[in-house]
Design a protein around this motif. Structure first.
Motif, PDB file in Angstrom:
ATOM      1  N   PRO A 159      30.435  81.217  14.113  1.00  0.00           N
ATOM      2  CA  PRO A 159      30.039  80.004  15.053  1.00  0.00           C
ATOM      3  C   PRO A 159      28.270  80.031  15.022  1.00  0.00           C
ATOM      4  CG  PRO A 159      31.580  81.389  16.212  1.00  0.00           C
ATOM      5  CD  PRO A 159      31.567  81.978  14.655  1.00  0.00           C
ATOM      6  N   ASP A 160      27.678  81.091  14.844  1.00  0.00           N
ATOM      7  CA  ASP A 160      26.445  81.009  14.586  1.00  0.00           C
ATOM      8  C   ASP A 160      25.679  80.661  13.149  1.00  0.00           C
ATOM      9  OD1 ASP A 160      25.911  82.356  17.208  1.00  0.00           O
ATOM     10  OD2 ASP A 160      26.109  84.360  16.203  1.00  0.00           O
ATOM     11  N   SER A 161      26.367  80.842  12.280  1.00  0.00           N
ATOM     12  CA  SER A 161      25.903  80.301  10.807  1.00  0.00           C
ATOM     13  C   SER A 161      26.183  78.961  10.746  1.00  0.00           C
ATOM     14  CB  SER A 161      26.336  81.400   9.677  1.00  0.00           C
ATOM     15  OG  SER A 161      27.925  81.001   9.577  1.00  0.00           O
ATOM     16  N   ALA A 162      27.239  78.283  11.297  1.00  0.00           N
ATOM     17  CA  ALA A 162      27.709  76.872  10.747  1.00  0.00           C
ATOM     18  C   ALA A 162      26.921  75.795  11.021  1.00  0.00           C
ATOM     19  CB  ALA A 162      29.181  76.821  11.316  1.00  0.00           C
ATOM     20  N   GLY A 163      26.626  75.081   9.852  1.00  0.00           N
ATOM     21  CA  GLY A 163      25.773  73.936   9.939  1.00  0.00           C
ATOM     22  C   GLY A 163      26.884  72.321  10.415  1.00  0.00           C
ATOM     23  N   VAL A 164      26.666  71.286  10.381  1.00  0.00           N
ATOM     24  CA  VAL A 164      27.170  70.156  10.755  1.00  0.00           C
ATOM     25  C   VAL A 164      28.434  69.951   9.492  1.00  0.00           C
ATOM     26  CG1 VAL A 164      27.376  67.899  10.979  1.00  0.00           C
ATOM     27  CG2 VAL A 164      25.282  69.186  11.823  1.00  0.00           C
ATOM     28  N   SER A 165      27.947  70.177   8.438  1.00  0.00           N
ATOM     29  CA  SER A 165      29.156  69.963   7.550  1.00  0.00           C
ATOM     30  C   SER A 165      30.077  71.005   7.359  1.00  0.00           C
ATOM     31  CB  SER A 165      28.340  69.873   5.685  1.00  0.00           C
ATOM     32  OG  SER A 165      27.671  70.985   5.648  1.00  0.00           O
ATOM     33  N   ASP A 166      29.589  72.375   7.489  1.00  0.00           N
ATOM     34  CA  ASP A 166      30.496  73.501   7.868  1.00  0.00           C
ATOM     35  C   ASP A 166      31.419  73.219   8.882  1.00  0.00           C
ATOM     36  OD1 ASP A 166      28.946  74.931   5.776  1.00  0.00           O
ATOM     37  OD2 ASP A 166      27.714  75.447   7.382  1.00  0.00           O
ATOM     38  N   LYS A 167      30.953  72.651   9.679  1.00  0.00           N
ATOM     39  CA  LYS A 167      32.034  72.626  10.984  1.00  0.00           C
ATOM     40  C   LYS A 167      33.050  71.427  10.916  1.00  0.00           C
ATOM     41  CE  LYS A 167      28.649  74.308  14.794  1.00  0.00           C
ATOM     42  NZ  LYS A 167      28.038  73.935  15.950  1.00  0.00           N
ATOM     43  N   GLN A 168      32.585  70.484  10.153  1.00  0.00           N
ATOM     44  CA  GLN A 168      33.520  69.141   9.723  1.00  0.00           C
ATOM     45  C   GLN A 168      34.468  69.930   8.649  1.00  0.00           C
ATOM     46  OE1 GLN A 168      30.381  66.502   8.331  1.00  0.00           O
ATOM     47  NE2 GLN A 168      31.191  64.939   9.993  1.00  0.00           N
ATOM     48  N   ALA A 169      34.317  70.749   7.644  1.00  0.00           N
ATOM     49  CA  ALA A 169      35.072  71.210   6.823  1.00  0.00           C
ATOM     50  C   ALA A 169      36.091  72.123   7.695  1.00  0.00           C
ATOM     51  CB  ALA A 169      34.185  72.008   5.855  1.00  0.00           C
ATOM     52  N   ALA A 170      35.420  72.900   8.496  1.00  0.00           N
ATOM     53  CA  ALA A 170      36.354  74.057   9.410  1.00  0.00           C
ATOM     54  C   ALA A 170      37.460  73.226  10.226  1.00  0.00           C
ATOM     55  CB  ALA A 170      35.156  74.835  10.358  1.00  0.00           C
ATOM     56  N   ALA A 171      36.678  71.982  10.711  1.00  0.00           N
ATOM     57  CA  ALA A 171      37.773  71.056  11.615  1.00  0.00           C
ATOM     58  C   ALA A 171      38.851  70.841  10.661  1.00  0.00           C
ATOM     59  CB  ALA A 171      36.912  70.064  12.245  1.00  0.00           C
ATOM     60  N   ALA A 172      38.702  70.495   9.539  1.00  0.00           N
ATOM     61  CA  ALA A 172      40.006  70.058   8.613  1.00  0.00           C
ATOM     62  C   ALA A 172      40.797  71.206   8.549  1.00  0.00           C
ATOM     63  CB  ALA A 172      39.193  69.566   7.409  1.00  0.00           C
ATOM     64  N   CYS A 173      40.182  72.244   8.259  1.00  0.00           N
ATOM     65  CA  CYS A 173      41.038  73.320   7.993  1.00  0.00           C
ATOM     66  C   CYS A 173      41.638  74.273   9.431  1.00  0.00           C
ATOM     67  CB  CYS A 173      40.145  74.658   7.110  1.00  0.00           C
ATOM     68  SG  CYS A 173      39.468  74.293   5.739  1.00  0.00           S
ATOM     69  N   GLY A 174      41.065  74.015  10.466  1.00  0.00           N
ATOM     70  CA  GLY A 174      41.566  74.518  11.671  1.00  0.00           C
ATOM     71  C   GLY A 174      42.553  73.553  12.223  1.00  0.00           C
TER      72      GLY A 174
END
Length: 383
Positions: free
Chosen positions: A65-80
């Motif tokens: 949660p601390d290291s994730a940027g915008v594109s990281d969170k978008q990719a994480a949403a696709a996985c999660g």
């Protein structure tokens, strides 16, 4: 004919995802869906607005949660998201409960046709006995086109389906008169007007994108739509029914009396400002009658780049928001009309028009209990 009782439940990320391991919290889901099954036996339809997709996908993309940027969170949403839906489905099978996913973007709320189409889809799922799980489509949305928090998204869903109740489950018992960690902080059990509490609600949770501020904004949207809102702790047995039945402490935000029509509720409750107009005070006062249109000669200044059919925020000369209404012109057309008040509109635009910028039937006057938006700075002055 029995009146339909719809309830919208908003679930925060910290309830769904373990903050250390970033895995589904099946114990909470078990208690939640068991209670939903109980509510359905009482003839109550439940729509879930569940956060958690980003949190559940962070490990997969190698972020925290601390290291994730915008594109990281978008990719994480696709996985999660598959992980989140699969967890709900696994638990739902135990209660013979079918689950459906509904992913939305800002445009599904701000464009009236898409708003109605989405409502039809959700209502059809409810007719089929399916529990819709609604979330923002975080994998594709950017800052300019996203709602940004599931609190307000859930409130708009409650408005969309004409819900009777809207419950926000979170990590605290409700709204406090100051920060809950401060000595002497007391739970506010009933709130008619959220405005006095806005300044005391800054901050957000570790996993989520919204704190108490967005919850109050969501409560105000729901109140104005005729929906009673509750903010309550989610970590209890029977987290929904104990709130509805008044069996535990929480904060209750009663629905405001005599809500507007569905059309005017949609006009009044915005998630993003497309543009704004400033008009003279006497014009702003006259809008309260519901019979006064806004003409091009009324306009003092214009802000924003908007299209025909966008909702504009209307301000008086003191910068106080007084109304919201549907524009009959694009911002480019409106600027041409406004700076040439003595020239014929057809000559300026190339087509016939009465010159009504916002027609009375497409305008809603705002009550003081409605959370008002600050006037934008640097607007284009007409005169």
């Amino acid at each position: 004919m029995t009146e339909t009782h719809n309830i919208v439940i908003k679930i925060g990320s910290t309830l769904v995802a373990n903050s250390d391991r970033l895995t589904p919290r099946f114990g909470f889901m078990q208690r939640l869906l068991e209670d939903i099954a109980r509510m359905r036996e009482r003839g109550i339809n439940v729509i879930l607005c569940s956060s958690g997709a980003v949190a559940l996908g962070l490990r997969t993309v190698g972020e925290t949660p601390d290291s994730a940027g915008v594109s990281d969170k978008q990719a994480a949403a696709a996985c999660g998201m598959p992980t989140l839906l699969n967890a709900y489905k696994q638990v739902g099978h135990e209660y013979d409960m079918d689950i459906a996913q509904v992913l939305l973007t800002l445009g599904d709320f701000e464009d009236h046709r898409r708003f109605l189409n989405t409502r039809n889809t959700v209502n059809r799922l409810l007719e089929a006995g399916v529990v819709p799980i609604v979330n923002e489509n975080d994998s594709i949305t950017t800052e300019e086109i996203r709602v940004g928090d599931n609190d307000r998204l859930a409130a708009k869903v409650a408005q969309m389906v004409d819900a009777k109740d809207f419950i926000i489950l979170t990590e605290v018992n409700g709204l406090y008169d100051r920060h809950p960690d401060e000595p002497g902080a007391e739970l506010v059990r009933e709130v008619q007007d959220v405005a006095p509490y806005m300044e005391a609600t800054k901050g957000k949770s570790t996993l989520g994108t919204g704190g108490m501020t967005t919850k109050l904004m969501a409560a105000n949207i729901a109140q104005e739509a005729g929906v009673t809102t509750y903010i309550a702790h989610g970590e209890v047995d029977q987290p929904i029914s104990t709130v509805i039945d008044g069996k535990r402490d929480c904060s209750r935000f009663p629905a405001h009396d005599a809500p507007n029509t569905g059309w005017k509720r949609w006009l009044a409750n915005r998630l993003q400002m497309a543009g704004s107009l400033k008009v003279e005070d006497d014009v702003a006062d006259a809008l309260e009658s519901g019979e006064r249109s806004i003409m091009r000669s009324d306009i003092l200044s214009i802000d924003g780049d908007f299209s025909r059919g966008d909702v504009l925020h209307i301000y008086d000369t003191h910068g106080t928001e007084r109304a919201r209404g549907l524009s009959d012109f694009s911002s480019e057309e409106l600027r041409v009309l406004a700076v040439n008040p003595h020239l014929d509109a057809e000559q300026l635009l190339g087509y016939k028009t009465k010159g009504e910028i916002v027609r009375a039937k497409n305008l809603v006057f705002l009550e003081r209990r409605h959370l008002l938006w600050d006037a934008p700075e640097g607007v284009d002055q007409v005169a």
